[in-house]
Enzyme design. Structure first.
Site, PDB file in Angstrom:
ATOM      1  CG  ASP A 293      -2.430   0.758   0.922  1.00  8.69           C
ATOM      2  OD1 ASP A 293      -2.102   1.626  -0.093  1.00  8.69           O
ATOM      3  OD2 ASP A 293      -3.232   0.557   1.680  1.00  8.69           O
TER       4      ASP A 293
HETATM    5  C1  BGC Z   1      -5.177   3.206   0.276  1.00  7.88           C
HETATM    6  C2  BGC Z   1      -5.293   1.968  -0.879  1.00  7.88           C
HETATM    7  C3  BGC Z   1      -5.015   2.705  -2.395  1.00  7.88           C
HETATM    8  C4  BGC Z   1      -3.926   3.386  -2.253  1.00  7.88           C
HETATM    9  C5  BGC Z   1      -3.522   4.008  -3.804  1.00  7.88           C
HETATM   10  C6  BGC Z   1      -3.896   4.071   0.001  1.00  7.88           C
HETATM   11  O1  BGC Z   1      -3.751   4.940   0.620  1.00  7.88           O
HETATM   12  O2  BGC Z   1      -4.925   2.347   1.279  1.00  7.88           O
HETATM   13  O3  BGC Z   1      -6.411   1.417  -0.637  1.00  7.88           O
HETATM   14  O4  BGC Z   1      -5.396   1.639  -3.231  1.00  7.88           O
HETATM   15  O5  BGC Z   1      -3.800   4.545  -1.597  1.00  7.88           O
HETATM   16  O6  BGC Z   1      -4.231   4.993  -3.973  1.00  7.88           O
END
Ligand code: BGC
Length: 766
Positions: A293
């Protein structure tokens, strides 16, 4: 002599054996896979260590960042072969520019992956995922992902960071909106349908995209519902309640996974070798790639599990992470780590290979421009057909929570006071995580009613109050236009006057979309701002009030439930919001949604979910019975349970029958029930089947969903529904984490909600 014959015979047998096993092995090698292996081995033989490490880098380029800004000079890095994929950029033109850099300006011309958070639709926005789950319709769930893939791929994308399959039993957690609720069995069906919808049967088709199962794992178990918080969970709970949807998504062929932000029993997921390697790749046999993530590697330092970026990059690589989203620790330190022997060359090779395999399966080596076609968006995005599906799903996702004296459906006559900060608010219709969605294309409730009936019934409107009292925050999350400069008291007064002139009041209240989703945990999950005051004032007028709710999580609605005669949970319904709400309000469609997450009475009851355990002192409802597992100040029951949802008609369940009273481990038990539409209008019902395993080697939940059927019945019509149960449906992970059914007595419940149902019992024998 006999010895010689025996020896000759033995050699012959051995030779035959070897031949047979070679044949079998030959058969097992999939020619497509063999072709891919040769291609990638050949490509990797030309790659330098730095080029391999470059593939492990996933910067953000564009907009919509959900953490610190780290990704700088991305163009330069692409040209230097330091990037494997990017996210947050779409449209064929923008994607082509970056793909050109990769395939025209780097030594090995390796194409980039283009990812994005296509969560509930790309430009045609569907209801938030929690609402989508309430349709209990896997065809619709799959279709939503199919349309999303079609539109996203038309816009240059080949990879979505979806589905989010985190089980959530805590509505304080804002990201409950992004998942399918509290149940592992239903969550698994939905996970499968989403993966199928995105990926289809061939990832290399230009209209399919790679799914990314997130957030692996247990992100929804965050303590106290506070986002990014600690998860500490027993292994049996993990295996039985939280892991099944991830496993289902991988079994359905999902091409990638995303590591979660949280720790699991002391080791953050992104550094967790047991999770990423032993479980995911070892036990489950997952062959795809794992990305982190957003800056999750860097955050391992804050978790307190490594001393600096180099140290945590080592942990993440050795845990089995392939691709670093944004953090850049891999491109900064992987080379040194290999040189120092702290990460093996094989670890880098394996990670690089898995990323290249994903590109290969997407067809990018055949044609790096496969998903880049400037003529597609106009033909494939926000088409009337896509919007039609969005409307259908929105209608089916709405849950009728209350309807005293059949106040709903409304008659299209007289004067309606349409009140509330969400009644005519385009921006909030599309909900959280609707990144590419264009809210200006969404339909409000006001427009929806107008679209249906023109100028009759007469619609009087008033905003009633702002969505939040904190105007600065409201402007930040919803834009300046959402903030009405008048005081809430002035607006409430105006709303009451408006209500006084009408025959019926429709109040559209709830949460702004920014109050759910990531980093949007709440400790008070009632209607925010002055909305409850507004509602009380409207009810005090004595006019019949219909409450339409739009929100991203279960809310606490005790007052509302007691005083408002009709309540429709519409969630954040997406692009077609208003048309769908209008069609339900006026009975053009009969609501059939059922909750997939429990609505508590108050925050003190949380976590609350239907499939809980009994305890040694279960409370049976006698308030004089003090030493029981209960609260002194609130009942144990939720306000609205899992599986609950009303209709404009009524359904009756009768004649529950099991085809046998004992079943053995290889048997199939047939459960049948008669479902009758006993009301005056046609409608659909979700008939649900739950089991209870009375005695187990570990304690078992009071109920577990094991089947359902969504059935449409004409008024007065009856149908016999048959469900089949096998021992696989009765199996669970025991203390040794073996997945087994145990002999003994079981109860079967069939009904229209988790709290009601006809019951029968049977015995499972060896
Ligand atoms: C979130 C994810 C997301 C990623 C990319 C993160 O902050 O937890 O769910 O896919 O950002 O945007």
């Amino acid at each position: 002599m006999t010895k010689m014959i025996a020896r000759a015979l033995l050699s012959l047998l051995l030779a035959v054996g070897i031949l047979i096993s070679a044949r079998a092995q030959q058969k097992a090698v999939n020619p497509e896979k063999a072709k891919m292996d040769i291609y990638i081995t050949n490509l990797m033989s030309k790659m330098t260590l730095d080029e391999k490490i470059g593939q492990l880098n996933l910067p953000s380029i564009g907009f919509d960042i959900t953490g610190p800004l780290v990704s700088v000079d991305v163009d330069k890095k692409i040209k230097n072969g330091m990037v494997g994929g990017v996210f947050n950029t779409f449209t064929p033109e923008a994607v082509r520019k970056l793909q050109d850099m990769a395939v025209k300006e780097t030594r090995l011309k390796i194409p980039l992956l283009f990812g994005y958070d296509v969560i509930h639709g790309h430009k045609t926005i569907f209801p938030i995922p929690l609402a989508l789950a309430c349709t209990w319709d896997m065809n619709l769930v799959e279709q939503s992902a199919r349309v999303a893939a079609q539109e996203a791929s038309a816009d240059g994308l080949c990879w979505t960071f979806s589905p989010m399959v985190d089980i959530s039993r805590d509505p304080r957690w804002g990201r409950s909106a992004e998942g399918s609720g509290e149940d592992p069995w239903l969550g698994s069906q939905i996970a499968r349908a989403m993966v199928k919808g995105y990926q289809g049967d061939d990832l290399s088709k230009p209209n399919t995209i790679m799914a990314c199962v997130k957030h692996f794992a247990l992100y929804g178990g965050a303590e106290a519902g506070r986002d990014y918080n600690t998860v500490d969970m027993s292994m049996v709970k993990m295996y039985n309640d939280y892991l099944p949807p991830y496993k289902a998504a991988f079994d359905a062929g999902a091409g990638s996974a995303m590591s979660s932000f949280n720790e699991i029993n002391g080791v953050p997921a992104t550094a967790n070798k047991w999770l990423m390697t032993d479980l995911l790749r070892g036990q489950w046999g997952f062959k795809g790639m794992v990305c982190t993530d957003y800056t999750a590697v860097n955050e391992l330092i804050e978790h307190g599990i490594g001393k600096d970026l180099k140290d945590v990059s080592r942990l993440a690589l050795n845990a089995g992470i392939d691709m670093d989203m944004v953090g850049e620790g891999f491109i900064l330190y992987a080379r040194e780590l290999v040189k120092e022997g702290k990460v093996t060359q094989k670890t880098i090779d394996d990670a690089c290979r898995r990323i290249l395999e994903a590109k290969y399966k997407l067809g990018l080596f055949d044609d790096p421009y496969r998903y880049i076609n400037e003529s597609r968006p106009a033909k494939e995005i926000l088409t009337p057909a896509n919007r039609k599906i969005a409307k259908e799903i929105a209608e089916q996702s709405m849950v009728l929570l209350k309807n005293d004296n059949q106040l709903l459906p409304l008659k299209p006559q007289g004067t309606i006071a349409l009140i509330g900060p969400l009644a005519d608010n385009q921006r909030e219709m599309i909900g959280t995580w609707s990144g590419a969605g264009d809210w200006q294309r969404s339909i409000t409730v006001r427009s929806g009613i107008r679209n249906l009936f023109g100028e009759n019934p007469v619609l009087l409107t008033a905003k009633g109050c702002n969505l939040l009292t904190d105007r600065k925050y409201l402007a930040e999350i919803s834009g300046d236009k959402s903030v009405d400069p008048r005081t809430d008291d002035e607006m409430i007064k105006e709303a009451v006057e408006t209500a006084g002139k009408a025959d019926v009041v429709v109040a559209v209240l709830g949460e702004p979309s920014g109050l759910s989703g990531e980093a949007a945990s709440r400790s008070d999950i009632g209607l925010p701002g002055r909305q409850l005051d507004l509602l009380k004032a409207l009810v005090a007028t004595g006019k019949p009030v219909v409450l339409v709710l739009m929100n991203g999580r279960p809310l606490t609605l005790e007052w509302e439930n007691e005083h408002v005669p009709a309540i429709l949970e519409a969630w954040h319904p997406g692009t077609e919001a208003g048309d769908a709400v209008a069609s339900i309000l006026f009975g053009i469609r009969n609501p059939a949604g059922k909750l997939t997450m429990t609505f508590p009475r108050n925050v003190g009851q949380i976590p609350i979910y239907y499939n809980h355990k009994h305890t040694g002192r279960p409370y049976a409802g006698n308030p004089d019975d003090k030493y029981k597992s209960r609260y002194l100040d609130v009942s144990n029951d939720p306000l609205y349970p899992f599986g609950y949802g009303l209709s404009y008609t009524t359904f009756n369940y009768s004649d529950l029958k099991l085809d046998k009273s004992t079943m053995n481990m290889n048997g199939t038990l047939k459960v049948s029930v008669t479902l009758t539409n006993t009301g005056k209008v046609d409608g659909a019902e979700v008939a649900q089947l739950y089991i209870h395993d009375l005695v187990g080697s570990i304690t078992r939940p009071v109920k577990e969903l094991k089947g359902y059927q969504k059935v449409f019945l004409k008024a007065g019509e009856s149908k016999t529904l048959t469900f089949a149960l096998t021992s696989e449906d009765l199996a669970f992970y025991n203390e040794k984490l073996e997945h087994k059914a145990e002999p003994g007595m079981f109860i079967v419940f069939v009904g229209g909600s988790s709290d009601k149902g006809l019951e029968a019992s049977f015995e499972l024998t060896k």
